[in-house]
Write an enzyme that holds these catalytic residues in place. Sequence first.
Site, PDB file in Angstrom:
ATOM      1  CG  ASP A 172      -4.146  -2.446   3.192  1.00  0.00           C
ATOM      2  OD1 ASP A 172      -4.337  -3.026   4.283  1.00  0.00           O
ATOM      3  OD2 ASP A 172      -3.361  -2.874   2.328  1.00  0.00           O
ATOM      4  CG  ASP A 232      -2.112  -3.577  -2.069  1.00  0.00           C
ATOM      5  OD1 ASP A 232      -2.080  -2.443  -1.576  1.00  0.00           O
ATOM      6  OD2 ASP A 232      -2.512  -4.592  -1.463  1.00  0.00           O
ATOM      7  CG  HIS A 289      -7.138  -2.873  -0.882  1.00  0.00           C
ATOM      8  ND1 HIS A 289      -6.770  -1.543  -0.805  1.00  0.00           N
ATOM      9  CD2 HIS A 289      -6.037  -3.582  -0.550  1.00  0.00           C
ATOM     10  CE1 HIS A 289      -5.513  -1.459  -0.435  1.00  0.00           C
ATOM     11  NE2 HIS A 289      -5.042  -2.682  -0.279  1.00  0.00           N
TER      12      HIS A 289
END
Length: 471
Positions: free
Chosen positions: A224, A112, A110
Amino acid sequence: MKTTARRIARCFPVFFTSKRKRTRRIVALFFTLLFLGIYFVLAQFEQTGLIGLKMSNTRTFASENSFSWDSVLDALEHTEEGDFLRYDKGKTKGKQTHDKLKVIVLLHSHNDPGYKYTYDQYYFNKTKHVLSLAVEKLMKYQDMTFIWTDTCFLDRIWKELSDEMKANLKYLVKTGRFEISLGAWVSADECVTHYYSYIDQLIEGYSWIRQHFDVFPNVSFNMDQFGTSSSIHYIRRKVGIRHSVYNHIHKGTKVFFRKNRLLEFNLKQSLINNMDSFVHVEPFDDLGFKGSCGPSAKICSKLALTKTTLSFDKSLPRNATSMDFAEQLVSQIRLKSEMYLHNVLFLPVGDDLVYITSQEWDNQYKNLKKLMQYINDKSKWKIDIQFGTLSQYFRELEKVASKSVKQFPTVSGDLFPYTRGPKYWSGYFTTRQFVKRLGRELQESVRATEMLIAFTIPNTIERIQPISNKV
């Protein structure tokens, strides 16, 4: 007067009899009215779905009923500490033993595009290494799979890849082993984002993917995002996304869903028929290793095998630790499988910003292969565990569902608000008002510019063509 009194007495005999009889009749009348009131209240609750949600026969509820998200929230109860039902108080009802389990393992990382650091800082320090190594290691290990979500990072690294690496990435995307989730430019918030902004970044991402890989994503991996809405799923269905995975939803609702085997359902559109999308919810809160395999975060966190070496050679006593871990993992997988209606299980293996070094990739793959081989060889465990993709998981699920009498429930409404523990994450409705206003103003300018260009270019072409013909 006497005639009138007799008529009244006939209508209300309870008040014109002896004291003892009158008392009995008053009590009888009271309970009659009470039961009638309860009956009408229950009938009303049944229409709103609350009775169905509290039924002890959860299998009937799961296979036959449709309900709204709001009715689930209404049915939740808080503990004395203010938290929602915990796992030990919300274990799955009834015993459901699956036959041989099919477990699909999928690696993910993950990243961002902006959080604690800037987009460039994330890219140069973390994401660049994750993506370049993903291409390298997937070409090296022919059965390993990986999923990616943010197209903006793919665009950035594409400009730096060699021709050979570009060809390899195209091959991996075409074969599905490097799976692209959703295909949007970023993994956008699904609550306060304006629908046009969401569509705009979808167009941006899809155009890039179509231009470079000539594919269209058909799954969405949302580990998320803090909840989702039926409107977003309507937009996704329009672009071909039929299946989605979510992790962050209302904690009390998640506990209720896993207790009643409702973690997979059809999300219904309230106004438009035949536009449902299928949603899979991971049963535990953590998007990383801790919440991947079962209720024990301590055991599941050991799936981060990037800094260790597993061995299952029985002749070496020290390898008993690896064997114990395999047995513990199987027990967790079984507990997780009991929360679903079928024998196909999805096991995401990843976390925030992992697989940054070559050693991480090598260790994770080699250890997982040893672990999977050891589990598969244990016939008494009845588990077939292997690498796979999210699309493969949903295909296997459709095969199982087509042969089963059980049907997935249908849910309507928006999956908000999100909670973590007793805290509601609803502040983003009202905070940072000036930033949100700036975003809307910029959005208006971008939209006006796009419309101007759309009207101008065709007219310009029409004027240029006669001139070119004369020349």
